[in-house]
Write an enzyme that holds these catalytic residues in place. Sequence first.
Site, PDB file in Angstrom:
ATOM      1  N   HIS A 191      42.500  22.813  22.372  1.00 53.26           N
ATOM      2  CA  HIS A 191      43.426  23.674  21.628  1.00 53.26           C
ATOM      3  C   HIS A 191      44.604  22.864  21.088  1.00 53.26           C
ATOM      4  CE1 HIS A 191      45.721  27.529  21.043  1.00 53.26           C
ATOM      5  NE2 HIS A 191      46.724  26.665  21.108  1.00 53.26           N
ATOM      6  N   GLU A 192      45.207  22.049  21.958  1.00 49.42           N
ATOM      7  CA  GLU A 192      46.361  21.245  21.528  1.00 49.42           C
ATOM      8  C   GLU A 192      45.934  20.168  20.533  1.00 49.42           C
ATOM      9  OE1 GLU A 192      49.291  22.348  22.106  1.00 49.42           O
ATOM     10  OE2 GLU A 192      48.445  23.873  23.418  1.00 49.42           O
ATOM     11  N   HIS A 236      45.897  21.538  17.031  1.00 48.73           N
ATOM     12  CA  HIS A 236      47.228  21.459  16.416  1.00 48.73           C
ATOM     13  C   HIS A 236      47.486  20.047  15.902  1.00 48.73           C
ATOM     14  CE1 HIS A 236      48.670  25.393  17.646  1.00 48.73           C
ATOM     15  NE2 HIS A 236      48.389  25.146  18.908  1.00 48.73           N
TER      16      HIS A 236
END
Length: 142
Positions: free
Chosen positions: A62-63, A66
């Site tokens: 998820h990170e 980004h």
Amino acid sequence: MTNYVKKVSIEDFGCQFLHTAHWNNRLRTTGGRFFPNDRHLDFNPKIYREFGIDIFRKIVRHELCHYHLYIQGKGYQHRDKAFKELLEKVDGLRYTPRVTAVKVNYHHYSCQSCGQVYRRRRRVNLRKFACGYCHGRLIESF
């Protein structure tokens, strides 16, 4: 930590992670954070301890969504279509599972004059502070 994130980045995204990743014990409600200004990542160690490596890897993905979208100049925020599509493609978590709350210990005080009861997280200096209603003396009660 950085080496693990680099490994996940190459295996799941086919791109290199060129910055740093850290553990951050102060994180409470989130699994990780991406900092666009210096492009480093922070991760919550409580998530790893409580849910294991499988869930933690999904949070790293998820990170990294980004991170890689920001590097490519695409929409890297949760509301952006590019972010949602990449997150689904790499099987990352949309939301972090809740960490069990740590029990907070409270200090209980009562007024000797009027009986008013106070509950505080931090200790109160009984020589310095008095009751807010009658200005009576406070005592610690259990």
